[in-house]
Structure formats: C-alpha cells, structure tokens
Enzyme design. Structure first.
Site, PDB file in Angstrom:
ATOM      1  CB  CYS A  54      -0.876   0.037   1.242  1.00 42.49           C
ATOM      2  SG  CYS A  54      -1.787  -1.456   1.541  1.00 42.49           S
TER       3      CYS A  54
ATOM      4  NE  ARG B 193       5.458   1.364  -1.182  1.00 43.11           N
ATOM      5  CZ  ARG B 193       6.455   1.470  -0.329  1.00 43.11           C
ATOM      6  NH1 ARG B 193       7.482   2.221  -0.613  1.00 43.11           N
ATOM      7  NH2 ARG B 193       6.442   0.834   0.815  1.00 43.11           N
TER       8      ARG B 193
ATOM      9  CD1 TRP C 289      -0.415  -5.678  -3.401  1.00 44.80           C
ATOM     10  CD2 TRP C 289      -0.126  -6.457  -1.320  1.00 44.80           C
ATOM     11  NE1 TRP C 289       0.219  -6.893  -3.481  1.00 44.80           N
ATOM     12  CE2 TRP C 289       0.404  -7.397  -2.223  1.00 44.80           C
ATOM     13  CE3 TRP C 289      -0.045  -6.724   0.045  1.00 44.80           C
ATOM     14  CZ2 TRP C 289       0.993  -8.584  -1.816  1.00 44.80           C
ATOM     15  CZ3 TRP C 289       0.537  -7.905   0.462  1.00 44.80           C
ATOM     16  CH2 TRP C 289       1.048  -8.830  -0.466  1.00 44.80           C
TER      17      TRP C 289
ATOM     18  CG  ASN D  79       0.328   2.110   3.695  1.00 43.54           C
ATOM     19  OD1 ASN D  79      -0.720   2.137   3.063  1.00 43.54           O
ATOM     20  ND2 ASN D  79       1.430   2.711   3.295  1.00 43.54           N
ATOM     21  N   GLY D  80      -0.618  -1.294   6.545  1.00 41.54           N
ATOM     22  CA  GLY D  80      -0.325  -2.155   7.695  1.00 41.54           C
ATOM     23  C   GLY D  80      -1.514  -3.036   8.014  1.00 41.54           C
TER      24      GLY D  80
ATOM     25  CD  GLU E 161      19.191 -12.104  -6.479  1.00 44.11           C
ATOM     26  OE1 GLU E 161      18.637 -12.662  -5.508  1.00 44.11           O
ATOM     27  OE2 GLU E 161      18.731 -11.087  -7.024  1.00 44.11           O
TER      28      GLU E 161
ATOM     29  CE  LYS F  46      16.003 -10.689  -9.019  1.00 40.72           C
ATOM     30  NZ  LYS F  46      16.304 -10.029  -7.831  1.00 40.72           N
TER      31      LYS F  46
ATOM     32  CD  GLU G 268      12.323 -11.551  -7.134  1.00 47.00           C
ATOM     33  OE1 GLU G 268      11.983 -10.824  -6.209  1.00 47.00           O
ATOM     34  OE2 GLU G 268      13.409 -11.412  -7.735  1.00 47.00           O
TER      35      GLU G 268
ATOM     36  CG  HIS H  52      24.488 -35.871  -1.856  1.00 53.10           C
ATOM     37  ND1 HIS H  52      25.002 -37.127  -1.634  1.00 53.10           N
ATOM     38  CD2 HIS H  52      25.555 -35.036  -1.880  1.00 53.10           C
ATOM     39  CE1 HIS H  52      26.322 -37.052  -1.511  1.00 53.10           C
ATOM     40  NE2 HIS H  52      26.682 -35.786  -1.664  1.00 53.10           N
TER      41      HIS H  52
ATOM     42  CE  LYS I  81      12.585  -2.204  -5.090  1.00 52.34           C
ATOM     43  NZ  LYS I  81      13.501  -3.246  -5.611  1.00 52.34           N
TER      44      LYS I  81
HETATM   45  C1  G6P Z   1      10.614  -8.027  -1.173  1.00 51.84           C
HETATM   46  C2  G6P Z   1      11.050  -7.785  -2.607  1.00 51.84           C
HETATM   47  C3  G6P Z   1      12.425  -8.394  -2.835  1.00 51.84           C
HETATM   48  C4  G6P Z   1      13.417  -7.868  -1.817  1.00 51.84           C
HETATM   49  C5  G6P Z   1      12.938  -8.115  -0.383  1.00 51.84           C
HETATM   50  C6  G6P Z   1      13.799  -7.397   0.655  1.00 51.84           C
HETATM   51  O1  G6P Z   1      10.305  -9.361  -0.984  1.00 51.84           O
HETATM   52  O2  G6P Z   1      10.121  -8.329  -3.514  1.00 51.84           O
HETATM   53  O3  G6P Z   1      12.885  -8.057  -4.139  1.00 51.84           O
HETATM   54  O4  G6P Z   1      14.658  -8.476  -2.015  1.00 51.84           O
HETATM   55  O5  G6P Z   1      11.613  -7.619  -0.226  1.00 51.84           O
HETATM   56  O6  G6P Z   1      13.666  -6.010   0.481  1.00 51.84           O
HETATM   57  P1  G6P Z   1      14.650  -4.953   1.125  1.00 51.84           P
HETATM   58  O7  G6P Z   1      14.067  -3.618   0.763  1.00 51.84           O
HETATM   59  O8  G6P Z   1      14.649  -5.185   2.605  1.00 51.84           O
HETATM   60  O9  G6P Z   1      16.004  -5.177   0.536  1.00 51.84           O
END
Ligand code: G6P
Length: 606
Positions: A2, A27, A72, A98-99, A481, A485, A488, A504, A601
């Site tokens: 949000c 976001r 959201w 928000n929250g 990672e 990526k 995601e 294994h 985000k």
């Molecule tokens: C969310 C995002 C990720 C990010 C993670 C940590 O899950 O989708 O892309 O790596 O938060 O975010 P931060 O702002 O703490 O690095």
C-alpha cells in the site's frame, strides 16, 4: 504494498495526490482512492489503476487538503468498497492506512454494538469509526487519533482528515513508514519519498509511535504520550528523474544497465590506496572494537539475504571471521542467541522491510551490535542500526532487486576488506582487492555488452517448465539469486542447489526437459564443477554455463563468458548476466516485468 500520500497547502490537492499515487504504483497495488476536504469530504475510490481513479475524479473535485491511497488487499478482496479512504458514518473523518490492525475483529464487534455501520471488509474501517467517536469528545483531531491508536494492536502508517478541520492532516506511524515533506507554505506526507521528490527534498521521517499534525505553515510531531518531539529535516538526494524509465522499456532493464555507475557510487571515496584499506566512516567503530568481533551474522530478506550469503563468504575469506547469513524473517522468530562478540549486519534496499526491522529491534533489545547495509538514507532500518554503509545506488523502482543486490555485495567486499585489514589480510592482498574493486564498473560494462547474446539464450531456455541453477561455494549464492530473479519475474520454476549436492537428490530431476544454469568461475573448484557438468550431461540435461572459459561442448551446450576479477570478487560479476537472463526470459514470456504478480517492492507487513 500500500501507498499513502497527503497534502495541505494553497494548491488544488487532487492533482498532487494523483501524481503522488502514480509515483507509488511501482510498489504494487490493486485499488486506489482520494479524498479532499472542502465544506465536507469528497471521495472517489476504484478497484484498478491510478489512471482509472484519475478518470473517475470529476473537474469539480476541489479542495486544498486531501489524502490518497493505493491498496494492496489484505483484509477483504480488491473492490471499490474495500479501497481506501474509509469514512466514518457521519462522513466527518476519512482514513487511509498501510499495515494490519490485528484486533480489528474485536474492535469491529464493539463498534457495531455501539451503532457503527461497516461498509467494507477492511481492518482499516475500524479506525475511521474509532476516531470519529473520540473526535467529538476531544475536539482535537490529533488527540482523537492518539486515543484511537491506543486501542489498536498491529502495524500502521495512517493519514487522517477531519471535515471540521479543513486546514489539517494528521499522520501517524507504527511499523509502516510515514515521511513528511516540507514545502513552501505547504506540507506533504507519504509512505515513500518517491511520492515527495517532485515537490520537495526536505523530509522528516516519523519514528514508530510518533504522530504529526500538518498544516500549510508547518508541522508538529508528538510521541505516543502526547509529548512534542523535535525533528531535524533531512535532505534527500534522490530526484524525480530517478523515477522515470529514462528511455528504457522497463525499470528493471534501466536498473540493470545503471550498474557500472551505481557500483562506482558505492565505492566512491571508500578505497584508500596508501594503506590498501576501505574507509567506512558510518560504521562508528574504532580499530580495537573492529578487531574484537569473533563472528559475523548477516540478516536480510529475499535478494538481500542472498547478497548476505555472498557477504558472509567474502568476510570469511578476507577477514577470516566465521560468518553466515540467515533470512531475517526466520531469525526474528527463533529466539536467537545474541552474543557480545558477534557483529550483526542487517541488509535492506528499502530500509523498511518489516521482518528485517523487527529482527534488528530484537537484536538491539538483547544488546547486539548491529550494522546496516541499506540503500534508503534515513529509513527505519538505517535509523535503528548502530552504524552502517549506505549503498548510494539511487532509488530502485522495479520490484525485483538488481542494482541494490550488486551494490550490497560490493559494500560487503568493502566491509570484508576493512575487517580483514585490521586483522591478517596482508597489504598485498589488500591491494589486490582494492584493484579488483576498482575494475568492477568497467567489467560490468563489458557484461552489459553481452546483452544480445544473453537475450538469445533467455529466449532459447524460457519455455522450459523448470530450470536448475547450480554453483559451488562462492558460486552458490549467485545461483540462488539467479533462480530467484527468474522465478520472480518470469514465473518459470527455478531451483538453486549447491553443485556438490546435486548427486544427493536433485539429479533425479535432471533430463532433457530440465536444463541447468551452472555458475563455473575459474577458481580452485573449476575441475569439480566441470565434473558436475559431465554428470548433468550424462543424464541428458542441457547446460548453460556462466563462467570465465568456454567449456568443452561435451560439458555445456552454451557458454556465457564474463570478465575475470579476483576469485573473491567474481561472484559480484557472475550475478549480472543472470539478471539479464531473467529479464529477457520474462519479456519473452510477456510478463509484467516491473510488477510481478503477488509481489511487492517493500514488504512492510509481517
Ligand atoms: C521483497 C522484494 C524483494 C526484496 C525483499 C527485501 O520481498 O520483492 O525483491 O529483495 O523484499 O527487500 P529490502 O528492501 O529489505 O532489501
């Protein structure tokens, strides 16, 4: 997640609120709404995009004070009714939030018994009814908000309007960010500086438990016990232009492409040629203290956690201090043993991830020494830590992290060099690492020049139902990672495994339909990695190798060759082609690259 925007000043509020909401679109959200005050409250809210909301706002929607929101969904489906703002039944009070209010059901039952009629399924609506009840008794909006919040259990960033006080907005924070923006005879507030930078660079971050009253001519902040607090404004160096795609098709590609520059910014002024050390002024620790740690524990979520794994490896290798990384979201719930001779490092691009913040708070409560590696200056995690390293990578807009991930790994290399050089890392090795770090920006440019080849490979592999990513030791976090990526943004299932563990268990999955992306740096483990490739190929698996030397065609179908740096620093570079790979796979599959489904985000809720 949000977003909140608020305005009070001489101008027409609606266009400013809509513009701000647009800046928060990245976001992730499912509905949006605004309310302005002008002889009563005027509200519009819709399920859909900010553009849909703008189309629903009529020309006569005038008022110089207002609040807006992108929602959201958490409590209740995305719908016009569940969108924020929420009004009290007498339409005197409007709230955006928000929250999550954890005791919403209990409060709702009490309010309903008292005659409140709820229109939505949201937890937020209880706030509107609660505040409306107290505002009549106290005749002070800030006091009414303060009293209402005392009854609430949960997290919130809120903005509140009272139709009877048309020159005022009240905002409050507990676990969900609120930033005030100071203008010329006007005040702004938002959940993210992104919504403010077009109007002002002077900002004030609210602390948890704080409340602020905004008027056109200024603001006052108060602690939860109503005592007034003094706040120093901070100047943010992020500009509105940082939030444009700058001619790229997506923010993600822009942010990947910015990395020669963002890495240079993370390094700037921090390498000392004379002693071959790193200067990290923000650590707030002298050499003796820096020597005293016997362990390093790194915490973060998502990509931040994976960059922490690269960091742990760097610290062990360069400083010879045992180090490991753990998801902050797990760490905070397992009652961790906190030791005085452990250095804790929290990583966050946004500086607002709730799980990471809560882990830092738990550590601080137990007396732990916590450093932050954070991108957003003045963010909650940065403020909570004892010291730290800012990334200076500029705002990251695309949901999937790229440039912040790389800059975090670079910041860890600096930290490892710093910790190493007060211990046993020799001046010669220090020089080797300094030179390696300095070479990174140009080497990243070389990797970016491989984009056409990476695109072709991504298109070739993107239709696989599942892709395995493997790497050994330094290469393992890179593989993790890379898989993250891809999942995601392309929604292609990907799994990351240490190359050594393949036999294994997961080798059973390998066959013609499951290709493997293998991270194969030219280091002391090269032969072992090549053996793994042979094992995969023997099972009919296709292999895309990312490394430093073209492999025998018997071992790899395709090779992506990146420039070689020092072995310890190679993981920083090996991750970048995987970002491009995920990007082009997502584009080939026509995904919403910058706003992948179900993700946000910064996750400011538990
Ligand atoms: C969310 C995002 C990720 C990010 C993670 C940590 O899950 O989708 O892309 O790596 O938060 O975010 P931060 O702002 O703490 O690095």
């Amino acid at each position: 997640m949000c977003g909140i925007v608020a305005y009070v000043g001489p101008k027409d509020a609606a266009p400013i609120l809509l513009e701000g909401l647009q800046r928060l679109e990245y976001r992730g959200y499912d509905s949006a709404g605004v309310v302005v005050s002008n002889k009563g409250l005027k509200m519009r809210k819709v399920k859909g995009r900010v553009a849909d909301l703008a189309a629903a706002v009529p020309a006569r929607f005038k008022g110089t004070v207002g609040i807006g929101h992108t929602r959201w969904a958490t409590h209740g489906v995305p719908s016009d009714v569940n969108a924020h703002p929420h009004l009290s039944n007498d339409e005197r009070v409007a709230v955006v939030h928000n929250g999550i209010i954890e005791n919403a059901d209990e409060l709702r039952a009490k309010l309903e018994a008292d005659g409140a009629v709820f229109l939505s399924e949201t937890d937020t609506e209880v706030l509107a009814h609660l505040i409306a009840r107290t505002v009549k008794e106290t005749d002070s909006l800030e006091e009414a908000v303060r009293l209402a919040l005392k009854r609430v259990v949960g997290t919130y960033g809120i903005a509140v309007l009272d139709a009877e006080r048309p020159g005022e907005v009240v905002v409050a924070r507990n676990g969900s960010p609120i930033v005030l923006g100071i203008g010329e005879k006007e005040m702004f507030a938002a959940s993210d500086v992104a919504a403010l930078v077009r109007y002002t660079r002077q900002v004030v971050h609210l602390e948890d438990g704080e409340l602020a009253v905004l008027r056109a001519d200024g603001f006052n902040t108060f602690a939860s016990d109503a005592r007034e607090t003094a706040k120093e404004p901070l100047t943010v160096d992020w500009e509105a232009a940082h939030y444009d795609t700058g001619g790229y098709e997506h923010y993600l590609l822009k942010e990947i492409s910015e990395q020669p520059d963002t890495v240079a910014r993370t390094l700037r002024g921090r390498l000392d040629e004379r002693f071959n050390v790193a200067h990290l002024g923000g650590l707030n620790m002298d050499a003796r203290e820096t020597r005293s740690f016997r362990r390093v524990k790194i915490i973060g979520c998502g990509s931040a956690y994976y960059s922490g794994q690269i960091g742990a490896q760097l610290i062990e290798e360069l400083a010879r201090i045992p180090a490991d990384a753990e998801p902050a979201s797990e760490f905070r719930y397992r009652n961790p043993v906190v030791e005085a001779d452990t250095l804790y490092v929290a990583i966050s691009q946004s500086g607002e991830t709730y799980d990471t913040l809560a882990a830092v708070q738990e550590l601080k409560r137990k007396g732990g020494r916590v450093l932050g590696i954070v991108n957003t200056v003045g963010s909650a995690i940065a403020r909570e830590c004892d010291g730290g390293v800012y990334l200076h990578a500029g705002p990251e807009v695309s949901v999937a992290s790229t440039k912040a991930f790389t800059s975090t790994a670079v910041a860890f290399a600096l930290l490892a060099l710093h910790l190493g050089r007060v211990r046993d890392l020799s001046p010669a090795d220090g020089r080797r690492i300094c030179e390696g770090l300095r070479a990174l920006p140009d080497q990243i440019k070389e990797i970016l020049a491989l984009e056409p080849q990476v695109k072709e490979l991504a298109e070739k592999y993107a239709d696989s139902p599942s892709i395995m990513f493997v790497g050994r030791v330094r290469g393992y976090p890179v593989a993790r990672e890379g898989a993250q990526k891809l999942k995601e943004i392309s929604y292609v299932h990907a799994e990351a495994y240490p190359a050594s563990e393949l036999k294994h268990g997961p080798l059973a999955l390998i066959g013609p339909e499951m290709p493997t992306v293998a991270i194969v740096p030219d280091d002391e483990l090269l032969d072992k990695n090549l053996t793994t490739l042979g094992e995969i190929r023997a099972r009919g698996g296709r292999v895309l190798m990312v490394g430093h030397r073209v492999a025998d065609p018997k071992l790899a179908d395709d090779c992506l060759i990146v420039p070689k740096n020092e072995v310890e620093l190679d993981p920083i570079l090996l991750g970048i082609p995987l970002q491009l790979f995920a990007y082009h796979a997502a584009v080939a599959l026509e995904r919403d690259v910058d706003k992948p489904r179900n993700l946000a985000k910064s996750v400011t809720v538990e």
